[in-house]
Every structure is written in C-alpha cells, then in structure tokens.
Design an enzyme around this catalytic site. Structure first.
Site, PDB file in Angstrom:
ATOM      1  N   GLN A 367      23.562   7.061  50.079  1.00 14.31           N
ATOM      2  CA  GLN A 367      24.069   6.741  49.064  1.00 14.31           C
ATOM      3  C   GLN A 367      23.543   5.160  48.890  1.00 14.31           C
ATOM      4  OE1 GLN A 367      25.166   8.110  46.359  1.00 14.31           O
ATOM      5  NE2 GLN A 367      26.002  10.024  46.992  1.00 14.31           N
ATOM      6  N   TYR A 396      23.715  20.759  50.375  1.00 10.33           N
ATOM      7  CA  TYR A 396      23.091  19.580  50.135  1.00 10.33           C
ATOM      8  C   TYR A 396      23.437  18.540  50.980  1.00 10.33           C
ATOM      9  CZ  TYR A 396      21.942  22.185  45.857  1.00 10.33           C
ATOM     10  OH  TYR A 396      21.605  23.267  44.896  1.00 10.33           O
ATOM     11  N   ASP A 417      20.457  21.658  54.858  1.00 13.93           N
ATOM     12  CA  ASP A 417      19.452  20.657  53.970  1.00 13.93           C
ATOM     13  C   ASP A 417      17.956  21.192  54.232  1.00 13.93           C
ATOM     14  OD1 ASP A 417      20.069  17.750  52.670  1.00 13.93           O
ATOM     15  OD2 ASP A 417      18.042  18.187  53.102  1.00 13.93           O
ATOM     16  N   ASP A 465      26.678  18.707  46.572  1.00 16.14           N
ATOM     17  CA  ASP A 465      26.142  17.368  46.074  1.00 16.14           C
ATOM     18  C   ASP A 465      24.756  17.490  45.886  1.00 16.14           C
ATOM     19  OD1 ASP A 465      25.695  14.790  45.378  1.00 16.14           O
ATOM     20  OD2 ASP A 465      25.977  14.172  47.555  1.00 16.14           O
ATOM     21  N   CYS A 492      25.316  13.786  40.097  1.00 19.10           N
ATOM     22  CA  CYS A 492      24.714  12.530  39.825  1.00 19.10           C
ATOM     23  C   CYS A 492      23.904  12.534  38.471  1.00 19.10           C
ATOM     24  CB  CYS A 492      23.617  12.435  40.974  1.00 19.10           C
ATOM     25  SG  CYS A 492      22.343  13.521  41.278  1.00 19.10           S
TER      26      CYS A 492
END
Length: 535
Positions: A367, A396, A417, A465, A492
C-alpha cells in the site's frame, strides 16, 4: 492529473498486478495501489461488464429513490443540444461525481467539470462534446464554495492524483463516504438502504504519505532532463520538482538522480524516436526502517556510464540502500518489464508493520500509505474477528501483509497471488517472522480455493482485497458455494464493490462498511466491508 502507481506510464501500481500483472500502465495520475493496476490488466473486464450490463440497463424502472431517478432521467433523456468546444456558459454545480469532478446541467445535459465543487456557480468552457454529456473546465468561479482551499501543488489541475486538493480535508472525508453511498444507490444490492456507512477514517496530516514515486523521464525541448507525470489526457510530461503528497525522502532522491542524469548526459528515452535508455525512475521508501530503493526502468539492458552513476549515488545519496534496474524494451503502455537486475546495495528493502518485517522486492506490492495501511488492516482484523482455532484464506495476498497479521490468532492461514515474486516474498516474510502456520501459493483464488476444498481444507473465514476490477465471477460463485461464516471484503473501488455485493448479498448480509482514506487529495477511497452469513 498524474497517476503515481500503475504499470501505466503515467502512474503505477504493484507490479504484481502492480496492481495487476497486470502491469502499471502509463497514466496521468498517481493511480491507486501498484497491485491494483497490474491486476486490472490481466482480468477479463468484458466478462464482468457483461454480467452486470443487462441488469444495470434495466434496473432504472425499479428504483425507489426518486432523486436518483430524476438525475438519471435527466441524463438519459437529455435533448439534442448544439454546443461547440470553446463555448462558455454559467453553470451551477449540483453534486460531485465519483472521480471528484463537479456535475451540473446545461439545458438538461450533464456537464462534468474537474475542479468544481458542489453548490459553486461558475462560468464553464466546453472542452469536449459527447452525445449525452459535455466535459468542461472552469473559466471563472462566480460563487465559491466555503469549503474551497488553495492547493499546495501548483500543477494540481494539470495531472491526476490531486483531484480534491482544492477541497477542505474534512469535506474530502465526507465525499469519500458519499461515493460509497452513490455506488450502492446505483447498483442497489439487497438491503443497501439500511447499510451502516461509517464516517471515513482519515489522517491527522494528509500530506507526505506516499512511500513510492514512479516518474517518467524525458528531455524537454531545451535538452533538460525532467521527471514527472503526464498531463491529463496527454503524453505531455509535467516536471515535478516538488510534490506535497510524497514522502520527502522520495523526492529528495528523485530530484538528485535527475540532476545526475543531466550531469552525466545519460541517454534518456525519446518516445517519438523510440530510442534512448532511461524511461522511468522509481523511488520507494520504507517508513519504519529508513530503507530506500531506487529502480531505473530502461529500454535495454545497457546502462551507459553505470559506474559513474552508481559512484555518485553512493556518495551523494547514502540513504539509498538498494539500486535495481528493470528492463522494459520497446514501445509499450506498461511501465515495468519482466526482468529486474541488481545494481548496488541490497536486492530488496524491508518495511516493518505492526511488529512484522516485510521484504519488498522491486515489483512487490505494498500500500502506498504506510500509516493508513495499519489503520486499514486493523479494521479488517476487527471486522473478521477471528477466534483461536479458526482457519482463514487471504485472497489477493501480495507479500502477505494481511494474512500474516492474522497468523497470531488463526490456526492456519492460506493465501494466493498470481505474481510468483509476490508469493516468494510472502513465504519468505512468514519464515523471517517465525510464522509457521501461513502458506502462500501461486494462482488465482478461484482456481486454488476449490482445489483446497477438495483436499479437505474448509476455511472458517475469508478476506479478499481485489484489484479495482473487483472479484472474479468464478470466485464469487466459489465463495457462495463454500459459504465461510466470516467474510471481509477490502475494496479499492466503490463501484465494483457495489456490483459484487449484488451477488454476494444473496447469501451474506452487510453488517457495516468502514471507508478509509488511503490517498488524501485524490478521489480514491478504500473500504472494509464486514459481511456475515445469512442463516
């Protein structure tokens, strides 16, 4: 406005999806998180759009919100209006759109005006004309909003990533909660009017937070090396000598390296001639360890005058602990190439978060706002409410920041991932932190979760996420089939969150949505959604 992190040459995201493997494409705003851009590239957007398109087109007649219907009807039934680019007219701004632009109506036609605020009266100049809407720019403000402030960055209206810098920060936080509400109102998942939308969690100081700068490098007409972001809707580079939202050390290193490239007469990439070497500079800083990584993204493996350059970096920038080179040859919209080589110092940097150490390779996603990241993950942990003996899937997963923070409570953490380097980092981070009950694999959640179920692993909880494109359709179907008791969605993108909730609320109820401001001065908003299984 410039994008900072997407594998877009105008911004960047996690290279992994950086936010996609999705790669960072050249964009003109800072982008969201590196990861969420790369991811977006590899996903099949058309499939997601098709899933909702018929439903979305036909939901209007069933909407119960008269105000929303009136606005949509205004836009849908806009009469044929003869308007020319360059034409000016007075406009009252009725509301703000999800991208932070002001929206008003000229002869019942919607007009989108970046930089305008709700209830402002302005003279607007038309910049583009579409069938059902217009785009414009503020020529003059007749009546300013009491919440308007002077932006710190002089170029805030030229590049992306500063869409709200002219809006008082307390109002930015209200806006971000409102865009969640707008998205829910548009897609109307089950029970949306009764959702608990909590006030956005913001920063005490909403500046100097970005831990990564990814700037394109070019020579201007006078032969000077410049580094910055592309102007809105163009490939005209805006040189950023300063940037208020970047961590200061990232700009110190960036500007010093730009000066070195000028002094050493390094071959800078020329988009038109398709020649030259240095395309992009990436500087990432670890807030809690003082590590700094510098990456040269180049057109070829060759880096002329490399020895002199590295000597100057070592002498003049002792704060730089890692220097890498990423090779991305040819003309491409992607910022990052597949191959990364080590030039000097360590081959990675380390960031510490909540007592855990995380190794960050050049393309690893983290992030962009470290201080708010701890807030975001604390909210996710609170919403998940894991109990001893429960198992959890971290979808994720990136480098494992979320899953490893849950390992002290969970009996077992499994994550996945699509970027091998990210998975390697996640497993290495687990080992480095002495965590033995967490394991990460390469693949998509929609592929690996059914495989684990067949092998007898039935998770009690799942945390997702996803990138800005939201959840894959197959993963939604898998979650609804598995029906873990506890489920947290970290979003997001409020729009794709609302779309996904249409399907998910068949079996889950939304307990609350907690918005978190990860990117002050932008229109971007993250949210933690606590869902519980319907009985």
């Amino acid at each position: 406005m410039p994008n900072f992190d997407s594998n877009n040459h105008r911004g960047n995201h996690y290279d992994r999806h950086d936010h996609n493997d999705r790669q960072d494409r050249h964009t003109n705003d800072w982008g969201h998180n590196d990861r969420h851009n790369h991811r977006d590239d590899s996903r099949q957007d058309s499939g997601r759009n098709d899933r909702h398109s018929y439903r979305d087109r036909n939901r209007g007649d069933n909407r119960q919100d008269r105000g929303y219907n009136d606005r949509r009807r205004q836009e849908r039934e806009a009469p044929s209006v003869v308007v020319e680019v360059g034409q000016r007219f007075p406009l009252t701004i009725k509301r703000m759109g999800i991208n932070g632009e002001g929206i008003g109506y000229y002869k019942r036609m919607a007009v989108f005006v970046p930089g305008a605020l709700t209830n402002e009266e302005a003279v607007v100049e038309v910049t583009s004309v579409a069938t059902r809407y217009l785009r414009g720019k503020v020529h003059r403000i007749r009546k300013a909003s009491p919440h308007r402030v002077d932006p710190r960055d002089s170029y805030a209206d030229q590049v992306g990533g500063f869409e709200l810098e002219h809006l008082d920060y307390s109002e930015q936080l209200k806006f971000k909660r409102d865009i969640v509400a707008q998205s829910l109102e548009r897609y109307q998942p089950q029970g949306f009017r009764s959702y608990d939308l909590r006030p956005t969690l913001g920063m005490a100081d909403p500046y100097g937070y970005r831990n990564k700068a990814q700037f394109q490098v070019r020579r201007n007409a006078e032969g000077q090396v410049e580094a910055g972001l592309y102007a809105e809707r163009s490939h005209d580079l805006v040189d950023l000598a300063t940037c208020s939202v970047q961590m200061p050390v990232t700009m110190t290193v960036m500007r010093a390296v730009v000066a070195m490239l000028q002094d050493l007469d390094m071959p800078i990439y020329d988009e038109e001639a398709k020649s030259g070497i240095v395309k992009t500079l990436v500087v990432r800083a670890a807030e809690n360890t003082d590590d700094v990584q510098l990456v040269f993204i180049t057109n070829s493996p060759k880096l002329p005058r490399k020895r002199e350059l590295l000597e100057r970096i070592a002498k003049e920038l002792p704060q730089v602990t890692s220097v890498m080179q990423n090779i991305n040859p040819g003309e491409t919209s992607l910022v990052w190439g597949e191959k990364t080589t080590h030039l000097a110092g360590a081959d990675a940097i380390t960031e510490k978060l909540d007592g855990l150490a995380f190794k960050l390779s050049a393309r690893a996603f983290l992030q962009l706002n470290p201080s708010q990241m701890t807030v975001l993950y604390a909210e996710a942990k609170k919403a998940l409410d894991l109990q001893p003996g429960e198992t959890v899937v971290d979808a994720y997963s990136g480098i494992g920041t979320i899953g490893l923070s849950l390992a002290d409570v969970a009996e077992e953490v499994r994550g996945m991932d699509v970027i091998p380097e990210a998975v390697d980092d996640a497993n290495a981070n687990a080992e480095a932190n002495g965590i033995t009950n967490a394991h990460y694999e390469v693949g998509t959640a929609e592929d690996l979760l059914p495989k684990w179920l067949m092998a007898g692993f039935h998770p009690d909880a799942i945390v997702v996420d996803p990138p800005r494109t939201g959840l894959d359709d197959t993963l939604i179907e898998t979650i609804l089939a598995v029906r873990p008791e506890k489920f947290v969605y970290i979003s997001c993108n409020p729009s794709t969150l609302a779309k996904d909730l249409v399907e998910l609320t068949r079996d889950y109820q939304v307990d609350y949505i907690q918005s978190v401001d990860m990117m002050p001065q932008t229109a971007r908003c993250e949210a933690v959604v606590k869902l519980s299984r319907r009985q």
